[in-house]
Write a protein that holds these residues in place. Structure first.
Motif, short mmCIF file in Angstrom:
data_model
loop_
_atom_site.label_atom_id
_atom_site.label_comp_id
_atom_site.label_asym_id
_atom_site.label_seq_id
_atom_site.Cartn_x
_atom_site.Cartn_y
_atom_site.Cartn_z
N GLU A 54 38.04 42.41 43.76
CA GLU A 54 37.37 41.17 43.40
C GLU A 54 37.17 41.06 41.89
O GLU A 54 37.41 40.03 41.29
N GLN B 254 36.20 44.29 48.30
CA GLN B 254 35.57 43.46 49.34
C GLN B 254 34.55 44.31 50.10
O GLN B 254 34.90 45.09 50.96
N GLY B 255 33.27 44.15 49.77
CA GLY B 255 32.21 44.87 50.45
C GLY B 255 31.95 46.27 49.93
O GLY B 255 31.09 46.97 50.46
#
Length: 157
Positions: free
Chosen positions: A34, A148-149
């Motif tokens: 990201e 992501q996460g």
């Protein structure tokens, strides 16, 4: 006969496509990034975390022990004595099954807690698995990778 099998296959295919299995992020796995931030390590603290891992089969062991104990107890006595022996055998078997093979243990995890001052002045704290091949020290230049996460820190290149 072919129709029910075909309908079950269609339902299974629909569920597989509709609800994909989400796998956890593992080492050596490519995942979308990201953003990437750079910063400097302000503090480092190595942490050891203990976690109790319980035996997941304990109930089945108790049930199996009661079943075997009841069968063995049923071999003794006659009439009401046989009933008493069966009940006692089941109770003793359940107790033995509950205690035998108790595989609860502590799992120890090595973690590192990093306080990082990013280039934009923001301070963040990240707790991640300790990698013996990547030792962090105060004033090290690091890269904070936002996945992501997940967030990972490694040495800046």
């Amino acid at each position: 006969m072919l129709k029910p099998n075909l309908s079950w296959a269609c339902i299974l295919l629909l569920l597989t496509v509709t609800f994909p299995v989400l796998a956890a992020y593992d080492r050596n796995q490519a995942v979308p990034v990201e953003k990437v931030e750079y910063g400097q390590v302000i503090s480092v603290r190595n942490i050891t975390q203990k976690q109790l891992i319980e035996d997941q089969n304990r109930g089945w062991k108790t049930f199996g022990g009661a079943l075997i104990g009841g069968v063995i107890g049923n071999q003794f006595g006659g009439g009401s004595g046989r009933t008493v022996a069966t009940i006692l055998g089941a109770l003793v078997g359940a107790g033995v099954g509950n205690n035998v093979g108790n595989s609860s243990y502590y799992q120890q995890t090595a973690l590192v807690e990093l306080m990082i001052k990013q280039e934009d002045g923001q301070e963040i704290m990240i707790l991640q698995d300790r990698d013996p091949n990547m030792i962090f020290n105060v004033n090290d230049e690091v890269r904070v990778v936002y996945l992501q996460g997940f967030v990972r820190v490694d040495m800046a290149m």
